[in-house]
Enzyme design. Structure first.
Site, mmCIF file in Angstrom:
data_model
loop_
_atom_site.group_PDB
_atom_site.id
_atom_site.type_symbol
_atom_site.label_atom_id
_atom_site.label_comp_id
_atom_site.label_asym_id
_atom_site.label_seq_id
_atom_site.Cartn_x
_atom_site.Cartn_y
_atom_site.Cartn_z
ATOM 1 N N LEU A 1 0.835 -1.207 0.000
ATOM 2 C CA LEU A 1 0.000 0.000 0.000
ATOM 3 C C LEU A 1 0.862 1.246 0.000
ATOM 4 O O LEU A 1 0.471 2.277 -0.532
ATOM 5 C CB LEU A 1 -0.890 0.007 1.246
ATOM 6 N N GLY A 2 2.008 1.155 0.610
ATOM 7 C CA GLY A 2 2.864 2.330 0.669
ATOM 8 C C GLY A 2 4.055 2.069 1.565
ATOM 9 O O GLY A 2 4.079 1.102 2.320
ATOM 10 N N GLY B 1 6.366 3.986 4.338
ATOM 11 C CA GLY B 1 6.470 5.180 5.182
ATOM 12 C C GLY B 1 7.808 5.224 5.876
ATOM 13 O O GLY B 1 8.713 4.452 5.569
ATOM 14 N N GLY B 2 7.924 6.123 6.816
ATOM 15 C CA GLY B 2 9.169 6.294 7.526
ATOM 16 C C GLY B 2 9.516 5.109 8.393
ATOM 17 O O GLY B 2 10.679 4.847 8.675
ATOM 18 N N GLY C 1 8.279 1.866 7.918
ATOM 19 C CA GLY C 1 8.274 0.565 7.260
ATOM 20 C C GLY C 1 7.254 0.486 6.136
ATOM 21 O O GLY C 1 6.707 1.490 5.708
ATOM 22 N N VAL D 1 3.739 -1.029 4.276
ATOM 23 C CA VAL D 1 2.373 -1.383 4.631
ATOM 24 C C VAL D 1 1.777 -2.227 3.514
ATOM 25 O O VAL D 1 1.849 -1.856 2.343
ATOM 26 C CB VAL D 1 1.510 -0.124 4.852
ATOM 27 N N ASP E 1 2.624 11.872 15.900
ATOM 28 C CA ASP E 1 2.909 11.960 14.459
ATOM 29 C C ASP E 1 1.656 12.331 13.673
ATOM 30 O O ASP E 1 1.307 11.689 12.690
ATOM 31 C CB ASP E 1 3.495 10.632 13.967
#
Ligand SMILES: Nc1ncnc2c1ncn2[C@@H]1O[C@H](COP(=O)(O)OP(=O)(O)OP(=O)(O)O)[C@@H](O)[C@H]1O
Ligand SMILES: *[C@@H]1O[C@H](CO)[C@@H](O)[C@H](O)[C@H]1NC(C)=O
Ligand SMILES: *[C@@H]1O[C@H](CO)[C@@H](O)[C@H](O)[C@H]1NC(C)=O
Ligand SMILES: *[C@@H]1O[C@H](CO)[C@@H](O)[C@H](O)[C@H]1NC(C)=O
Ligand SMILES: *[C@@H]1O[C@H](CO)[C@@H](O)[C@H](O)[C@H]1NC(C)=O
Ligand SMILES: *[C@@H]1O[C@H](CO)[C@@H](O)[C@H](O)[C@H]1NC(C)=O
Ligand SMILES: CC(=O)N[C@H]1CO[C@H](CO)[C@@H](O)[C@@H]1O
Ligand SMILES: [Mg+2]
Length: 704
Positions: free
Chosen positions: A381-382, A384-385, A387, A389, A500
């Site tokens: 899915l993506g 990020g900072g 890890g 997903v 965050d």
């Protein structure tokens, strides 16, 4: 269809059991009691062995006499040969008067007779290899003879050479075209080579029915062979019969062959056998021989018993299946074991005592692995900072989940975090992404969230291919996030600081409700704990300036981030950036764009509604725009004490309280600068939302 590894493994275990049972029944059959060995032997030109225990035979190659008296010429080892000789040479020639003009006395081979009982036990296989022979040879040194099709008698060089002086009767179980064999189950008469002078398929003439009966040499059943040579008539008879059957009157082979030039005067008699690629045992149970007379008869009752009587009874299906299945089974077992080991490693998890209380929130790695199709790149899915997903569907409940893999090793903070995850797992709010549970492996933490079909808000804001969010949707998202944060800060049983808050951590569910995700994760990366924290983790543009001094996250630091988020959503611009995409105002001499400063400038110039996202095309309520911008600025106040609480924020949004005017002149002292005092670890992880900040050593420092 996908085979479950579990079912494969149990199937393999089943196969193994079946195989072991087959093997046991086989072994039991082999344990038949053996009769007492009888003293045997002979003298002069005749001998008789009924069993070979104590027999003074010369053995070579593989040949051994087993404890119960069976002579095993070759065992199952491939490409071997074995011989058994009567130790002393025999005088084969007799002087005969030949009517010749010069009146000399010539010699001729004497009559002889031999009989033996043999069994060829092919191990499981429907083919055997290679055969057995009775032979007469001038020398007991058979080291030059080859195994396999040469039957331990000849080799490729001397085969057929008249200087061999070897006579043999072969029981051949392989069809060798080079020797013009008639089939793979025949008896042949060999003179100096393996191209038989005469051969017949194995079998016998049944006295009673006067019919020919086929026999299979390698059936494992005991059979008897008689070889009778009439020296005067130069006629050789060979007869075969099953052990129960008396010697048939009609021989299988009756061949006119003069052995006088073949056998030497002093010659040895022996039995030979050889193996080829197929696993075969060649047994001889009894053997007798006589020169110039009939071979002494063998008493079957005194012969050792055969080991492989069960072979006869085993079905043909098994005969075919077992040899095929054995290597397959071995392979399957190896594969199964490897699979188990692989699964062990593949699905290995970390589980410690302190986790017991969090049990219900624990997922197995195997389930998550299956849910995400083995963490398939297509399901990503993506990134990020913290890890990656992945999207997945849980095997049993079929719920759609998002699995976040965070790499981490520090045990202490992990424990703290897992405790938090477990407690947060109980936290339910319509504006918070439900955290379903976690899983831990070496160096990895996996977090399982409800899947949010509409993805993260920042995609809707900044992805030019996505339709622009309407003003109403933006307002609703901001209200939702405010309500979620309020719940975390004040309404839940303990104060949870999100740490965050940003557009990429606001996810939209199926009904476009904004939900806060990723709470608490930043904490996992704090170095140290409490006021000594030397490092604060967050995303540039959302980090409150006081963090540079205090390094303590508080609800007020969340409010600061929320302020940045509100401005971001209203203006459709990222909180900081390089000159801002298309931004008209450079409010920083380094060329950096700070959204809060930019909005404040609009505020002072009275152009507040001009700050709203241009993608809205003016389709908004100016009063609401002013409200959001003022709220964003208020929350982004450099002084934490000047920021409202989330409860107040919700009241402002609902119109239950009036917003105070911004009291400060500008944020222009906000500068992006290097920090010399250890704040350098205030890291911005390479989040998709922050494209403008390179390096990890920048910080927003408060001004005022
Ligand atoms: N529960 C979820 N449902 C659907 N998509 C999700 C979910 N959680 C995350 N995603 C998607 O995965 C992407 C990556 O998320 P991730 O949280 O790892 O990165 P980030 O939010 O950009 O940065 P950060 O690591 O600071 O949170 C998000 O942009 C989002 O599109
Ligand atoms: C066959 O016999 C040889 C020598 O006697 C021995 O080394 C070998 O292990 C035997 N093989 C089997 C399978 O019994
Ligand atoms: C047997 O014959 C081979 C050659 O065929 C020879 O090398 C070997 O020495 C002989 N062995 C004996 C014991 O005579
Ligand atoms: C037969 O064998 C002998 C002795 O080993 C040898 O001298 C002779 O050349 C061989 N004959 C043939 C045709 O190979
Ligand atoms: C015996 O074997 C031969 C081939 O070797 C075959 O033609 C014949 O049919 C067999 N007879 C019986 C009764 O099986
Ligand atoms: C060989 O068999 C024939 C019958 O086929 C018989 O007449 C003869 O006596 C036999 N010879 C020997 C030596 O048994
Ligand atoms: C020495 C001699 O001439 N011997 C011969 C005697 O007769 C036989 C058979 O006819 C021959 O083979 C010998 O060579
Ligand atoms: Mg995130």
């Amino acid at each position: 269809m996908q085979l479950k590894p579990d079912s494969i493994v149990s199937f393999l275990v089943f196969l193994l059991l079946v195989h072991v049972l087959l093997g046991l029944s086989h072994a039991a059959a082999a344990e038949a009691p053996a009769p007492e060995p009888e003293p045997a032997g002979g003298d002069g030109d005749r001998f008789r062995y009924e069993g070979f225990a104590g027999a003074r035979l010369d053995l070579d190659g593989m040949a051994v006499v087993e404890a119960d008296g069976k002579l095993m010429l070759t065992n199952v080892t491939s490409q071997m040969k074995g011989h058994a000789f009567h130790p002393a040479p025999l005088r084969f020639h007799a002087p005969v008067t030949v009517a010749s003009p010069n009146g000399t006395v010539a010699t001729a081979a004497r009559s002889f007779s031999t009989t033996f009982v043999f069994a060829i036990a092919a191990e499981y296989v429907t083919v055997s290899g290679n055969g057995l022979a009775f032979f007469v040879t001038p020398s007991k040194n058979m080291s030059a003879a080859s195994p396999s099709q040469f039957l331990g008698l000849f080799n490729i060089e001397n085969n057929g050479n008249a200087s061999n002086r070897v006579f043999a009767v072969e029981l051949d179980t392989i069809l060798n075209p080079e020797f013009r064999d008639i089939n793979s189950n025949h008896i042949g008469v060999d003179v100096n080579g393996l191209v038989s002078v005469a051969a017949q398929p194995a079998g016998y003439y049944d006295e009673g029915t006067d019919t020919f009966k086929n026999l299979t040499l390698f059936s494992g059943a005991a059979m008897q062979v008689w070889v009778d040579y009439d020296g005067r008539a130069a006629l050789l008879n060979v007869t075969l019969a099953p052990v129960e059957v008396p010697k048939p009157r009609k021989p299988l082979l009756s061949v006119a062959v003069d052995l006088s030039p073949v056998v030497t005067d002093a010659a040895y008699v022996g039995l030979s056998s050889s193996t080829g690629p197929f696993h075969t045992r060649h047994y001889v149970l009894g053997w007798s021989f006589a020169l110039g007379g009939s071979a002494p008869p063998l008493d079957y009752a005194k012969l050792p018993k055969l080991p492989l009587t069960s072979t006869k009874r085993r079905s043909k299906v098994l005969d075919v299946l077992v040899p095929v299945a054995t290597p397959l089974l071995a392979l399957a077992v190896v594969a199964g074991v490897s699979l188990l080991v692989w699964r062990r490693l593949r699905f290995a998890e970390l589980r410690e005592d302190w986790e017991v209380e969090f049990g219900p929130h624990r997922f197995t790695y195997k389930d998550l692995f299956q849910a995400t199709g083995g963490f398939d790149g297509k399901r990503l899915l993506g990134v990020g900072g913290f890890g990656r997903v992945y999207r997945g569907v849980l095997p049993v409940s079929k719920t759609e989940v998002a699995v976040k893999i965070v790499s981490h090793d520090a045990k202490q903070r992990m424990k703290q975090f897992v405790a938090e995850v477990a407690s947060i797992g109980r936290l339910r709010h319509r504006n918070v992404v439900p955290l379903l549970g976690y899983c831990r492996r070496k160096g990895e933490l996996l977090l399982v969230y409800d899947y949010m079909p509409n993805g993260s808000l920042d995609r809707w804001l900044f992805d030019q291919t996505a339709p622009p969010l309407s003003w109403a949707q933006r307002l609703r998202a901001i209200r939702g996030v405010a309500s979620g944060l309020l719940y975390l800060h004040e309404d839940w049983e303990q104060v949870v600081v999100h740490r965050d808050v940003k557009a990429s951590n606001v996810l939209l569910d199926g009904e476009m409700n904004a939900r806060l995700g990723d709470f608490g994760l930043a904490r996992l990366y704090d170095r140290g704990a409490g006021p000594q924290t030397t490092c604060v983790v967050g995303t540039m543009g959302y980090l409150a300036p006081e963090l540079a001094h205090t390094r303590r996250v508080t609800p007020a630091t969340d409010v600061f981030a929320f302020g940045s988020f509100v401005l971001e959503v209203a203006c459709g611009r990222r909180p900081i950036g390089h000159g801002g995409a298309g931004a008209s105002v450079d409010n920083d001499n380094d060329g950096h764009f700070v959204l809060a400063d930019w909005v404040l400038e609009r505020w002072h110039t009275g152009d507040i509604s001009g700050a709203a996202d241009s993608r809205l095309c003016g389709d908004y309520d100016p009063k609401e725009v002013v409200l959001l911008l003022k709220l964003g600025l208020l929350c982004s106040h450099p002084a934490p004490g000047a920021r409202p609480s989330m409860r107040q924020v919700v009241q402002f949004l609902d119109g239950d309280a009036t917003l105070p005017e911004p009291t400060y002149k500008s944020f222009t002292t906000l500068a992006i600068m290097q920090s010399a005092d250890g704040f350098s670890c205030a890291m911005s992880f390479p989040s998709s939302t922050v494209t403008s900040v390179e390096g990890a050593c920048s910080v927003l420092s408060g001004g005022g």
